[in-house]
Design a protein around this motif. Structure first.
Motif, PDB file in Angstrom:
ATOM      1  N   VAL A 477       0.843  -1.203   0.000  1.00 39.80           N
ATOM      2  CA  VAL A 477       0.000   0.000   0.000  1.00 39.80           C
ATOM      3  C   VAL A 477       0.877   1.251   0.000  1.00 39.80           C
ATOM      4  CG1 VAL A 477      -1.746   1.296   1.284  1.00 39.80           C
ATOM      5  CG2 VAL A 477      -1.905  -1.205   1.141  1.00 39.80           C
ATOM      6  N   GLN A 478       1.888   1.251   0.863  1.00 48.21           N
ATOM      7  CA  GLN A 478       2.769   2.417   0.956  1.00 48.21           C
ATOM      8  C   GLN A 478       3.475   2.709  -0.359  1.00 48.21           C
ATOM      9  OE1 GLN A 478       3.092   4.626   3.142  1.00 48.21           O
ATOM     10  NE2 GLN A 478       5.000   5.675   2.644  1.00 48.21           N
ATOM     11  N   GLU A 479       3.864   1.648  -1.065  1.00 47.12           N
ATOM     12  CA  GLU A 479       4.611   1.813  -2.313  1.00 47.12           C
ATOM     13  C   GLU A 479       3.706   1.969  -3.534  1.00 47.12           C
ATOM     14  OE1 GLU A 479       8.335   1.898  -2.427  1.00 47.12           O
ATOM     15  OE2 GLU A 479       7.447   2.564  -0.539  1.00 47.12           O
ATOM     16  N   GLY A 480       2.386   2.019  -3.326  1.00 50.49           N
ATOM     17  CA  GLY A 480       1.475   2.232  -4.439  1.00 50.49           C
ATOM     18  C   GLY A 480       1.179   0.994  -5.256  1.00 50.49           C
ATOM     19  N   LEU A 481       1.574  -0.179  -4.783  1.00 51.02           N
ATOM     20  CA  LEU A 481       1.274  -1.428  -5.492  1.00 51.02           C
ATOM     21  C   LEU A 481      -0.121  -1.936  -5.149  1.00 51.02           C
ATOM     22  CD1 LEU A 481       4.738  -3.153  -5.002  1.00 51.02           C
ATOM     23  CD2 LEU A 481       3.903  -1.914  -7.004  1.00 51.02           C
ATOM     24  N   ALA A 482      -0.716  -1.360  -4.126  1.00 45.99           N
ATOM     25  CA  ALA A 482      -2.109  -1.596  -3.768  1.00 45.99           C
ATOM     26  C   ALA A 482      -2.640  -0.293  -3.200  1.00 45.99           C
ATOM     27  CB  ALA A 482      -2.239  -2.731  -2.754  1.00 45.99           C
ATOM     28  N   GLY A 653     -17.407  -2.704  10.263  1.00 46.32           N
ATOM     29  CA  GLY A 653     -16.212  -2.058  10.761  1.00 46.32           C
ATOM     30  C   GLY A 653     -15.411  -3.015  11.632  1.00 46.32           C
ATOM     31  N   PRO A 654     -14.412  -2.479  12.349  1.00 46.67           N
ATOM     32  CA  PRO A 654     -14.074  -1.061  12.444  1.00 46.67           C
ATOM     33  C   PRO A 654     -13.411  -0.531  11.180  1.00 46.67           C
ATOM     34  CG  PRO A 654     -12.438  -2.368  13.619  1.00 46.67           C
ATOM     35  CD  PRO A 654     -13.501  -3.323  13.178  1.00 46.67           C
ATOM     36  N   VAL A 655     -13.778   0.691  10.819  1.00 46.46           N
ATOM     37  CA  VAL A 655     -13.173   1.397   9.697  1.00 46.46           C
ATOM     38  C   VAL A 655     -12.172   2.387  10.272  1.00 46.46           C
ATOM     39  CG1 VAL A 655     -13.587   2.913   7.730  1.00 46.46           C
ATOM     40  CG2 VAL A 655     -15.283   1.161   8.346  1.00 46.46           C
ATOM     41  N   LEU A 656     -10.903   2.194   9.933  1.00 49.41           N
ATOM     42  CA  LEU A 656      -9.865   3.072  10.471  1.00 49.41           C
ATOM     43  C   LEU A 656      -9.843   4.389   9.710  1.00 49.41           C
ATOM     44  CD1 LEU A 656      -6.877   0.632  11.087  1.00 49.41           C
ATOM     45  CD2 LEU A 656      -8.713   1.302  12.639  1.00 49.41           C
ATOM     46  N   GLN A 657      -9.590   5.460  10.425  1.00 52.59           N
ATOM     47  CA  GLN A 657      -9.527   6.795   9.831  1.00 52.59           C
ATOM     48  C   GLN A 657      -8.341   7.549  10.416  1.00 52.59           C
ATOM     49  OE1 GLN A 657     -13.524   8.100  10.777  1.00 52.59           O
ATOM     50  NE2 GLN A 657     -13.023   8.444  12.921  1.00 52.59           N
ATOM     51  N   GLY A 658      -7.772   8.413   9.605  1.00 49.36           N
ATOM     52  CA  GLY A 658      -6.614   9.184  10.044  1.00 49.36           C
ATOM     53  C   GLY A 658      -5.314   8.722   9.441  1.00 49.36           C
ATOM     54  N   LEU A 659      -5.315   7.532   8.801  1.00 47.90           N
ATOM     55  CA  LEU A 659      -4.104   7.053   8.134  1.00 47.90           C
ATOM     56  C   LEU A 659      -3.939   7.728   6.774  1.00 47.90           C
ATOM     57  CD1 LEU A 659      -4.393   3.232   8.870  1.00 47.90           C
ATOM     58  CD2 LEU A 659      -2.593   4.743   9.735  1.00 47.90           C
ATOM     59  N   PRO A 662      -5.587   3.826   3.215  1.00 48.46           N
ATOM     60  CA  PRO A 662      -6.536   3.002   3.980  1.00 48.46           C
ATOM     61  C   PRO A 662      -6.051   1.593   4.301  1.00 48.46           C
ATOM     62  CG  PRO A 662      -7.240   3.208   1.696  1.00 48.46           C
ATOM     63  CD  PRO A 662      -6.068   4.115   1.849  1.00 48.46           C
ATOM     64  N   VAL A 663      -6.122   1.277   5.582  1.00 53.47           N
ATOM     65  CA  VAL A 663      -5.901  -0.074   6.090  1.00 53.47           C
ATOM     66  C   VAL A 663      -7.028  -0.331   7.073  1.00 53.47           C
ATOM     67  CG1 VAL A 663      -4.435  -1.559   7.509  1.00 53.47           C
ATOM     68  CG2 VAL A 663      -3.392  -0.042   5.811  1.00 53.47           C
ATOM     69  N   GLN A 685     -12.491   4.379   0.330  1.00 55.19           N
ATOM     70  CA  GLN A 685     -11.564   5.289   1.002  1.00 55.19           C
ATOM     71  C   GLN A 685     -10.383   5.639   0.097  1.00 55.19           C
ATOM     72  OE1 GLN A 685     -10.977   2.825   4.604  1.00 55.19           O
ATOM     73  NE2 GLN A 685     -11.530   4.642   5.784  1.00 55.19           N
ATOM     74  N   ALA A 686      -9.964   4.685  -0.719  1.00 60.91           N
ATOM     75  CA  ALA A 686      -8.801   4.908  -1.590  1.00 60.91           C
ATOM     76  C   ALA A 686      -9.142   5.730  -2.820  1.00 60.91           C
ATOM     77  CB  ALA A 686      -8.217   3.562  -2.024  1.00 60.91           C
ATOM     78  N   GLN A 687     -10.429   5.950  -3.085  1.00 60.29           N
ATOM     79  CA  GLN A 687     -10.816   6.681  -4.291  1.00 60.29           C
ATOM     80  C   GLN A 687     -10.542   8.174  -4.209  1.00 60.29           C
ATOM     81  OE1 GLN A 687     -14.927   5.664  -4.751  1.00 60.29           O
ATOM     82  NE2 GLN A 687     -14.503   3.742  -5.813  1.00 60.29           N
ATOM     83  N   THR A 688     -10.528   8.722  -2.984  1.00 59.23           N
ATOM     84  CA  THR A 688     -10.355  10.166  -2.827  1.00 59.23           C
ATOM     85  C   THR A 688      -9.180  10.464  -1.914  1.00 59.23           C
ATOM     86  OG1 THR A 688     -11.989  10.116  -1.040  1.00 59.23           O
ATOM     87  CG2 THR A 688     -12.772  10.703  -3.233  1.00 59.23           C
ATOM     88  N   PRO A 689      -7.976  10.054  -2.304  1.00 57.21           N
ATOM     89  CA  PRO A 689      -6.830  10.269  -1.435  1.00 57.21           C
ATOM     90  C   PRO A 689      -6.463  11.740  -1.323  1.00 57.21           C
ATOM     91  CG  PRO A 689      -6.092   9.490  -3.571  1.00 57.21           C
ATOM     92  CD  PRO A 689      -7.596   9.436  -3.588  1.00 57.21           C
TER      93      PRO A 689
END
Length: 696
Positions: A477-482, A653-659, A662-663, A685-689
């Motif tokens: 996720v961090q590297e943009g592969l997901a 949920g739980p849906v995490l927020q603040g990261l 999204p994880v 969540q990943a649609q509107t970064p």
């Protein structure tokens, strides 16, 4: 007035159940009360209605669904004429229409009926019901010109008979012809025409359906195995090496029961995933020995082995005449059908044409539908670290069949494939990665070592750490592969989210990472926070949780009206706990004056208008709060579980927020639908970064 949609056809074999299911999905996405009416019905169970009732939790009395059976209708028409038949059916339709906002009408099926002009009867019924019509034309094994002509003629036929044609659907066309047919019809019809390709998995019978039709005896296999689609038939007679080369993915192997070599060879190939088969059908009423069956069960647990008394030739004749059916016992076919419908139908345009009455209610089913639809709008890739977990694999199949998002599964690739094969799951285009052997492991180790160098992490230590599926997935996720990650069905919350804290970290505008649950009640969806992460947030952190929760609610279609919960309302109480909530409310108002917020406030005053009118008259939040912020984890966690269990609410949920990216964490008791919902939320969540969120 009730809005009605009449799905009909022009002949048999049009596969219109796909369209009926798809339209029902659209209607239940927009309104809560959807009725079903079938004017004429054959004797025996109505497979499609049973599917609709099970899938959409319809409370409608089955006795009200049907107008009359074909025999009764033919007799009435013969004795008293068509007008009397139509009048009777109209009266019975309106009994249903009075009880529902929208009615889906399932037209006649053109099968073994005595009506000389069944198309005209359907058209007249649609007009008398005041229903708009969606005609379906079957195009299977027909050339382009024939499909084109039949579709245009069908439109003209219903239009001439006075019908309000919403759209045309041409179904089961050759996949290679679909685009040409769609392009030609788009220029020649005044209404949209949606063209659906033939989908082999829909017409393929399941092993269970084959067993029932042939009167087979089940020797081995579980319900999941029997639900597999038989996409092909391979008849065993050759020696084993040649026979194995003839196997195709999803085939049903048909072989005499005394060919133990072919039985074991087929199951061994299935176990290795080269290729996965649907099962085995043994002929001649020959049953392998107990030793062979024991070995077979160990080689491919759950894979069905069934036996019939006939020989291969008459068995083959019966097999080739069978066709798969959508019903309540084939939920995977339903997912395939909906995925097909949603890929090739402009659902937003069709729904706007239906013009079903809107509602302020947001039921759990409507919320779930909207999640999947919103995720599909801009497909993202989600990584699932628990690739060998059965529930995750079932969820992955649903997500892929519905086209919700792209997926990467982590774990030993051979184990994932074997598990999927044992479950009869088709992973399609899903990407499989084993962190232990991936070529990404070296670069991920270097990346993680740099990030954690201040903690003394070396590249050698990092090399071991990143082989963990949660760390590997987080780095993807961090590297943009997901675009996001979902885990936790077999891992603890700490194991799931600790890598995110270390690697992804919080957004620049977020003080902490927090969580919310979407609590789906009977007629609305509430947002609860924080019920999973922060044990005892201070006033500043509580304000941050409220602001984050309001943003999350808005992103998922819940208008945020924030209640900062406490054991007292307004100025009636005092003490450290109440003061903390009061200070947090003040901070939110200062930071986000655009948000509607009330606090401190008790739960009953937050959600019940009559209580709110007494305790906080004139408040724009009290009595209608949609985002409820709890003062601490103890209160929040216990409240969400109490509401979930006592009120029968669905907790998503739980849906995490603040990261920054999204994880999300799953409960270890998560059901397949819970996983599907959480993955859809993660994709959304990943649609509107936030642009800043992607910065290192």
């Amino acid at each position: 007035m009730t809005r009605s949609v009449y799905v009909t056809g022009i002949d048999r074999g049009d596969g219109r159940q796909v369209v009926e299911l798809g339209v029902m999905e659209l209607l239940t996405r927009q309104v809560d009360r959807v009725g079903v009416f079938r004017p004429l019905v054959h004797d025996g169970p109505d497979r499609l209605f049973e599917l609709l009732r099970a899938r959409y939790r319809l409370a409608q009395d089955p006795a009200t669904v049907y107008g009359m059976d074909y025999h009764e209708a033919s007799a009435l028409q013969a004795e008293q004429g068509t007008d009397e038949l139509v009048s009777t059916l109209v009266e019975r339709f309106h009994r249903v229409a009075r009880a529902y906002d929208v009615v889906l009408v399932l037209g006649t099926d053109y099968a073994d009926t005595q009506f000389p002009d069944e198309l005209a009867l359907n058209a007249r019924l649609a007009n008398e019901f005041g229903a708009s019509v969606i005609p379906v034309v079957g195009g299977r094994k027909q050339p382009v010109e024939s499909v084109f002509a039949e579709t245009r003629n069908a439109y003209r036929a219903y239009e001439v008979l006075g019908c309000d044609v919403l759209a045309m659907v041409t179904n089961r066309v050759a996949p290679d012809d679909r685009e040409e047919i769609a392009a030609r019809l788009a220029t020649r019809l005044p209404v949209p025409c949606y063209v659906l390709p033939d989908e082999p998995a829909l017409s393929a019978p399941t092993v269970a359906q084959i067993s029932h039709a042939l009167g087979a005896r089940v020797l081995l296999g579980d319900d999941s195995g029997l639900a597999r689609d038989a996409l092909d038939f391979v008849f065993g007679g050759a020696m084993l090496p040649n026979f194995l080369n003839a196997l195709t993915p999803g085939c049903l192997v048909v072989t005499p029961g005394d060919r133990a070599d072919l039985v074991i060879g087929s199951l061994a190939a299935h176990s290795a995933g080269t290729p996965p088969i649907a099962g085995l059908l043994l002929t001649l009423d020959e049953v392998p020995s107990d030793e062979i069956l024991t070995l077979a069960a160990r080689l491919a647990p759950g894979t069905p082995v069934v036996s019939v008394p006939g020989n291969s030739f008459p068995t083959a004749e019966q097999l080739f005449s069978l066709e798969g059916k959508l019903n309540a016992a084939t939920p995977r076919k339903a997912e395939t059908a909906l995925g097909l419908f949603e890929r090739h139908v402009d659902t937003s345009d069709l729904l706007s044409r239906v013009s079903a009455p809107s509602t302020d209610r947001l039921t759990p089913m409507m919320f779930e539908h909207k999640l999947l639809e919103q995720a599909r709008v801009d497909k993202r890739r989600v990584v699932l670290p628990e690739g060998t977990e059965e529930r995750v694999l079932h969820a992955a199949e649903v997500l892929l069949r519905r086209g919700v998002c792209d997926l990467t599964l982590l774990g030993p690739v051979d184990q994932i494939r074997k598990k999927a094969a044992d479950l009869g799951i088709d992973l399609g285009d899903c990407t499989l990665i084993d962190p232990a052997t991936s070529e990404l492991r070296d670069s991920f180790a270097e990346k993680y070592a740099r990030l954690r160098a201040h903690k003394g992490v070396t590249v050698e230590l990092a090399y071991d750490v990143v082989s963990d599926v949660n760390y590997f997935g987080t780095l993807m996720v961090q590297e943009g592969l997901a675009d996001g990650m979902v885990s936790g069905s077999v891992h603890s919350t700490a194991a799931t989210i600790r890598p995110a804290f270390e690697i992804i970290k919080t957004k620049p505008d977020a003080d902490i990472v927090s969580s919310v649950f979407f609590m789906c009640l009977a007629d609305k969806v509430l947002v609860y926070g924080d019920c999973a992460v922060n044990p005892d947030p201070n006033a500043e952190q509580l304000a941050d949780i409220a602001i984050q929760a309001a943003a999350t609610a808005a992103q998922f279609g819940v208008e945020p009206r924030i209640a900062m919960l406490s054991y007292s309302t307004g100025t009636s109480g005092s003490g450290a706990d109440v003061d903390k909530v009061r200070e947090a409310t003040k901070l939110v108002r200062e930071r986000r004056p655009d948000l509607r917020i009330e606090g401190p406030i008790q739960y009953d005053a937050a959600v019940e208008p009559t209580v709110a009118a007494t305790k906080l008259p004139g408040s724009e939040v009290a009595g209608q709060a949609s985002v409820l912020i709890f003062p601490d984890l103890n209160t929040g966690n216990n409240t969400y579980k109490a509401v979930q269990r006592s009120a029968g609410a669905i907790a998503v949920g739980p849906v995490l927020q603040g990261l920054r990216k999204p994880v999300n964490d799953l409960s270890r008791g998560a059901l397949v639908q819970d996983i599907v919902n959480t993955v859809a939320i993660t994709a959304i969540q990943a649609q509107t970064p936030n642009e800043k969120a992607s910065q290192q």
